[in-house]
Design an enzyme around this catalytic site. Structure first.
Site, PDB file in Angstrom:
ATOM      1  N   LYS A 248      26.043   0.601 101.302  1.00  6.20           N
ATOM      2  CA  LYS A 248      25.258   1.243 100.358  1.00  6.20           C
ATOM      3  C   LYS A 248      25.283   2.746 100.317  1.00  6.20           C
ATOM      4  CE  LYS A 248      22.179  -2.801  99.327  1.00  6.20           C
ATOM      5  NZ  LYS A 248      20.925  -3.104  99.251  1.00  6.20           N
TER       6      LYS A 248
ATOM      7  N   TYR B 265      23.106  -6.343  89.824  1.00  5.36           N
ATOM      8  CA  TYR B 265      21.666  -6.959  90.215  1.00  5.36           C
ATOM      9  C   TYR B 265      21.034  -7.727  89.042  1.00  5.36           C
ATOM     10  CZ  TYR B 265      21.937  -4.926  94.872  1.00  5.36           C
ATOM     11  OH  TYR B 265      22.350  -4.774  96.324  1.00  5.36           O
TER      12      TYR B 265
ATOM     13  N   ASN C 133      18.773   0.281 102.401  1.00  3.94           N
ATOM     14  CA  ASN C 133      18.851  -0.753 103.477  1.00  3.94           C
ATOM     15  C   ASN C 133      20.551  -0.961 103.895  1.00  3.94           C
ATOM     16  OD1 ASN C 133      19.296  -2.442 101.515  1.00  3.94           O
ATOM     17  ND2 ASN C 133      17.703  -3.995 101.974  1.00  3.94           N
TER      18      ASN C 133
ATOM     19  N   HIS D 118      24.486  -4.728 101.307  1.00  3.41           N
ATOM     20  CA  HIS D 118      24.322  -5.866 100.804  1.00  3.41           C
ATOM     21  C   HIS D 118      25.268  -7.015 101.212  1.00  3.41           C
ATOM     22  CE1 HIS D 118      24.083  -8.715  97.185  1.00  3.41           C
ATOM     23  NE2 HIS D 118      25.598  -8.515  97.337  1.00  3.41           N
TER      24      HIS D 118
ATOM     25  N   GLU E 263      30.074 -12.585  93.090  1.00  5.30           N
ATOM     26  CA  GLU E 263      30.189 -10.934  93.179  1.00  5.30           C
ATOM     27  C   GLU E 263      31.511 -10.706  93.870  1.00  5.30           C
ATOM     28  OE1 GLU E 263      27.209 -10.761  96.357  1.00  5.30           O
ATOM     29  OE2 GLU E 263      25.489 -11.287  94.809  1.00  5.30           O
TER      30      GLU E 263
HETATM   31  P1  GTP Z   1      20.884  -7.796  99.182  1.00 10.09           P
HETATM   32  O1  GTP Z   1      21.855  -8.389 100.250  1.00 10.09           O
HETATM   33  O2  GTP Z   1      21.026  -6.220  99.105  1.00 10.09           O
HETATM   34  O3  GTP Z   1      20.749  -8.749  98.054  1.00 10.09           O
HETATM   35  O4  GTP Z   1      19.680  -7.904 100.079  1.00 10.09           O
HETATM   36  P2  GTP Z   1      18.752  -9.175 100.385  1.00 10.09           P
HETATM   37  O5  GTP Z   1      19.398 -10.319 100.071  1.00 10.09           O
HETATM   38  O6  GTP Z   1      18.461  -9.049 102.043  1.00 10.09           O
HETATM   39  O7  GTP Z   1      17.417  -8.684  99.536  1.00 10.09           O
HETATM   40  P3  GTP Z   1      16.966  -9.103  97.888  1.00 10.09           P
HETATM   41  O8  GTP Z   1      18.068  -9.799  97.299  1.00 10.09           O
HETATM   42  O9  GTP Z   1      15.557  -9.827  97.974  1.00 10.09           O
HETATM   43  O10 GTP Z   1      16.781  -7.731  97.325  1.00 10.09           O
HETATM   44  C1  GTP Z   1      18.055  -7.046  96.796  1.00 10.09           C
HETATM   45  C2  GTP Z   1      17.757  -5.629  97.227  1.00 10.09           C
HETATM   46  O11 GTP Z   1      16.680  -4.999  96.575  1.00 10.09           O
HETATM   47  C3  GTP Z   1      17.487  -5.444  98.878  1.00 10.09           C
HETATM   48  O12 GTP Z   1      18.398  -5.248  99.625  1.00 10.09           O
HETATM   49  C4  GTP Z   1      17.062  -3.935  98.772  1.00 10.09           C
HETATM   50  O13 GTP Z   1      17.888  -2.898  98.624  1.00 10.09           O
HETATM   51  C5  GTP Z   1      16.164  -3.949  97.368  1.00 10.09           C
HETATM   52  N1  GTP Z   1      14.558  -4.283  97.455  1.00 10.09           N
HETATM   53  C6  GTP Z   1      14.596  -5.336  97.877  1.00 10.09           C
HETATM   54  N2  GTP Z   1      12.855  -5.290  97.947  1.00 10.09           N
HETATM   55  C7  GTP Z   1      12.581  -4.097  97.833  1.00 10.09           C
HETATM   56  C8  GTP Z   1      11.419  -3.271  97.633  1.00 10.09           C
HETATM   57  O14 GTP Z   1      10.165  -3.923  97.847  1.00 10.09           O
HETATM   58  N3  GTP Z   1      11.566  -1.934  97.192  1.00 10.09           N
HETATM   59  C9  GTP Z   1      12.756  -1.372  96.962  1.00 10.09           C
HETATM   60  N4  GTP Z   1      12.488  -0.106  96.372  1.00 10.09           N
HETATM   61  N5  GTP Z   1      13.659  -2.017  97.142  1.00 10.09           N
HETATM   62  C10 GTP Z   1      13.776  -3.349  97.406  1.00 10.09           C
HETATM   63 MG    MG Z   2      20.260 -10.576  97.919  1.00  9.41          MG
END
Ligand code: GTP
Ligand code: MG
Length: 138
Positions: free
Chosen positions: A9, A49, A112, A115, A126
């Protein structure tokens, strides 16, 4: 043999961490079989997303993912989807285990660093979102 889609990212590409993150994948036995650096538009990030479109952070997420270039890649290995998520660590770096990418490099729950696809169905979608069959070199 399984494949998964990974994205390094903007927070990580900006800090020049692509090589260090790729080393983590390779040390875990994941093979990088396709990789390219691209700059997403906010609309493209939004399409990628789409499953999160109702979440409160969706706008922020799309803005962040289009703020700087990303590196999109296909990782291959036995159980690659689960293995990659293990190497990535928990979404929120505060909860990520020692030695994971997010523990070492992530800045916040939003920024973070990586992904990774979360299921075989999402991996298929994807990988197809970013790569054509010709670009996938086993
Ligand atoms: P991905 O591999 O990126 O999909 O991460 P994940 O599967 O661990 O998390 P999820 O699919 O629940 O959320 C997708 C992405 O949204 C996360 O990786 C974060 O970058 C973002 N995200 C999730 N929760 C939050 C939040 O509370 N605040 C913000 N700003 N971003 C968030
Ligand atoms: Mg995810």
């Amino acid at each position: 043999i399984e494949r998964t889609l990974s994205i390094i990212k903007p927070d990580a590409t900006k800090r020049n961490l692509t090589g260090k993150i790729n080393a983590k994948f390779e040390e875990a036995g994941l093979r990088i079989v396709a990789q390219k650096r691209i700059h997403l538009s906010a609309a493209q990030a939004g399409q990628f997303y789409a499953e999160h479109s109702e979440r409160p952070f969706y706008g922020e997420l799309c803005e962040f993912m289009s703020s700087e270039p990303v590196v999109v890649q296909v990782l291959e290995g036995e159980g690659a989807i689960a293995k990659n998520r293990e190497v990535m660590g928990a979404t929120n770096p505060a909860n990520a285990a020692e030695g994971t990418i997010r523990k070492e490099f992530a800045l916040s729950v939003g920024e973070n660093s990586v992904h990774g696809s979360d299921s075989p169905d999402s991996a298929k979608r994807e990988v197809g979102f970013f790569f054509s069959g010709l670009e996938l070199v086993g």
